[in-house]
Scaffold this active site. Structure first.
Site, short mmCIF file in Angstrom:
data_model
loop_
_atom_site.label_atom_id
_atom_site.label_comp_id
_atom_site.label_asym_id
_atom_site.label_seq_id
_atom_site.Cartn_x
_atom_site.Cartn_y
_atom_site.Cartn_z
N HIS A 95 -34.89 139.45 -59.33
CA HIS A 95 -34.22 140.51 -60.07
C HIS A 95 -35.02 140.93 -61.30
CE1 HIS A 95 -30.75 139.67 -57.60
NE2 HIS A 95 -30.71 138.43 -58.03
N HIS A 120 -36.06 137.89 -70.56
CA HIS A 120 -36.41 138.63 -69.35
C HIS A 120 -36.47 140.12 -69.67
CE1 HIS A 120 -31.96 138.57 -69.36
NE2 HIS A 120 -32.13 139.85 -69.05
N HIS A 122 -36.15 144.42 -68.29
CA HIS A 122 -35.60 145.44 -67.38
C HIS A 122 -36.51 146.66 -67.48
CE1 HIS A 122 -31.74 143.29 -66.82
NE2 HIS A 122 -31.95 142.88 -68.07
N GLU A 134 -31.77 149.38 -70.44
CA GLU A 134 -30.35 149.29 -70.09
C GLU A 134 -29.51 149.97 -71.16
OE1 GLU A 134 -29.65 145.05 -68.77
OE2 GLU A 134 -29.63 146.22 -66.92
N HIS A 147 -34.65 141.30 -73.19
CA HIS A 147 -33.46 140.54 -73.58
C HIS A 147 -33.83 139.10 -73.88
CE1 HIS A 147 -30.68 143.56 -71.29
NE2 HIS A 147 -31.01 143.99 -72.50
N THR A 229 -25.57 141.76 -68.16
CA THR A 229 -25.76 143.05 -67.48
C THR A 229 -26.05 142.86 -65.99
OG1 THR A 229 -28.13 143.15 -67.95
CG2 THR A 229 -26.64 144.08 -69.61
#
Ligand SMILES: *[C@@H]1O[C@H](CO)[C@@H](O)[C@H](O)[C@H]1NC(C)=O
Ligand SMILES: *[C@@H]1O[C@H](CO)[C@@H](O)[C@H](O)[C@H]1NC(C)=O
Length: 361
Positions: A95, A120, A122, A134, A147, A229
């Site tokens: 992910h 991590h 996004h 996000e 994050h 999230t």
């Protein structure tokens, strides 16, 4: 083709369909979720009920709707700069790319003591044209988002219990934009993505200063109560989204967007990209700002340049006008009474010299 063959393939199709149903409907941690498709973000709540809750993340921060709270002091990363001897671990979990953080790292400036767990990212798929952050600010999506996840180690003994409780987690959200220079902090992660191309892969990387991933100004941020999230979307996160973004190069963003696969080795390669969730309804939640509203307006570099140049041009223009007005008045005055001016000058100068006492050598 005989009738029997057709019946066989229909039978196999039914069995496969049944197995697929079983696989996708097995609720809980085992469910394979994605951002689009059959268990995409609009279906998450069918398998993970919390994802349909009323305190979900991310959100769009509408700056004019935020409330200034002067009690929100600057965030204090603890031990972020401390390297230690052990390497860091970078993992492709299908992910995102996740880096585990040592437990001496923590977060101060919150009502409780928080211990660091992991960080991590996004991201999107098309450079900074669309973006893959996000959180959005006034509807604007940034290129990517970092994050840094912490758990409340003052109230809970471990993350397993903390992650399901209100005030159990604290996450720092850092918006990432693109610019010219390579960001050396992020290079510590991005340069190793080639070693963890496939889901399930892990690589050890040299420890580095994690604070170099954060913006310089840790005093300006937005604060609200929200959730993870990603599934299971527990509503346990005290969010801090910094107002100042960080910058990576276009090349660094391109690597992040293209280096990884969401699929394991030896399977059909699925690119890992667009791993961001859309903004969730605010539902009467308050969004606090650590700084007053009138200074909230965030300008891009281009806008700052335009403002500076505009102001300069304005000042020069104004100075020119004043200069010409004074010049016109002066020339008119000298035309009228040229003698008085000369007389005044010649008489006042020697007087002044006499009045000033000469210093002793
Ligand atoms: C976490 O803490 C709870 C309660 O203190 C305990 O029951 C549980 O075994 C712990 N879990 C782990 C993984 O340490
Ligand atoms: C978040 O929720 C807690 C109660 O769990 C509350 O005390 C706090 O004020 C809330 N924070 C914000 C920013 O609304």
């Amino acid at each position: 083709m005989g009738k029997g063959n057709t019946m066989d393939s229909v039978g196999i199709a039914i069995i496969l369909l049944f197995l697929f149903r079983q696989w996708t409907s097995s609720a809980g941690a085992d469910t394979h979720w994605t951002y689009t498709g059959s268990v995409g973000q609009s279906q998450w709540s069918e398998y993970f009920p919390d994802c349909g809750g009323n305190k979900q993340s991310p959100i769009n921060v509408e700056t004019t709707q935020t409330q200034h709270d002067p009690s929100l002091t600057p965030m204090r990363p603890l031990g972020y700069r401390q390297l230690g001897k052990k390497p860091f671990t970078l993992h492709n979990n299908g992910h995102t790319v996740e880096m585990s953080l040592p437990d001496w790292m923590g977060l101060g400036g919150l009502p409780w003591q928080f211990t660091a767990l992991q960080l991590h990212l996004h991201w999107g798929s098309s450079g900074d044209r669309v973006g893959g952050s996000e959180h959005t600010i006034n509807g604007q999506r940034s290129a990517a988002e970092l994050h840094v996840v912490h758990y409340n180690s003052e109230l809970y003994t471990n993350v397993t219990t903390a992650k399901k409780r209100t005030d159990g987690l604290a996450v720092l959200g850092v918006l990432i934009e693109t610019g010219e220079g390579t960001n050396p902090g992020f290079e510590n992660i991005i340069s190793y993505l080639g070693n963890i191309k496939h889901a399930g892969q892990t690589v050890s990387i040299p420890p580095f200063d994690v604070q170099s991933l954060l913006p310089v100004n840790l005093g300006r941020y937005f604060r609200y109560n929200g959730s993870l999230t990603t599934p299971p979307c527990y509503q346990s996160v005290l969010w801090t989204v910094f107002a100042e973004s960080v910058t990576v190069s276009h090349e660094q963003l391109r690597k992040l967007e293209t280096a990884l696969f969401s699929s394991p080795v030896e399977s059909h390669s699925l690119p890992l990209r667009d791993n961001y969730r859309n903004p969730q309804p605010l539902n009467r939640r308050r969004v606090l700002a650590s700084f007053p509203l009138d200074t909230i307006t965030m300008y891009s570099v281009g806008e700052v340049c335009a403002i500076v140049i505009g102001t300069l041009c304005g000042c020069i223009g104004l100075a020119a006008i004043i200069y010409f007005v004074i010049k016109t008045i002066r020339s008119k005055e000298t035309e009228k009474e040229p003698k008085q001016d000369v007389v005044f000058k010649t008489t006042s100068d020697p007087e002044k010299e006499e009045a000033t006492p000469q210093p002793e050598p």
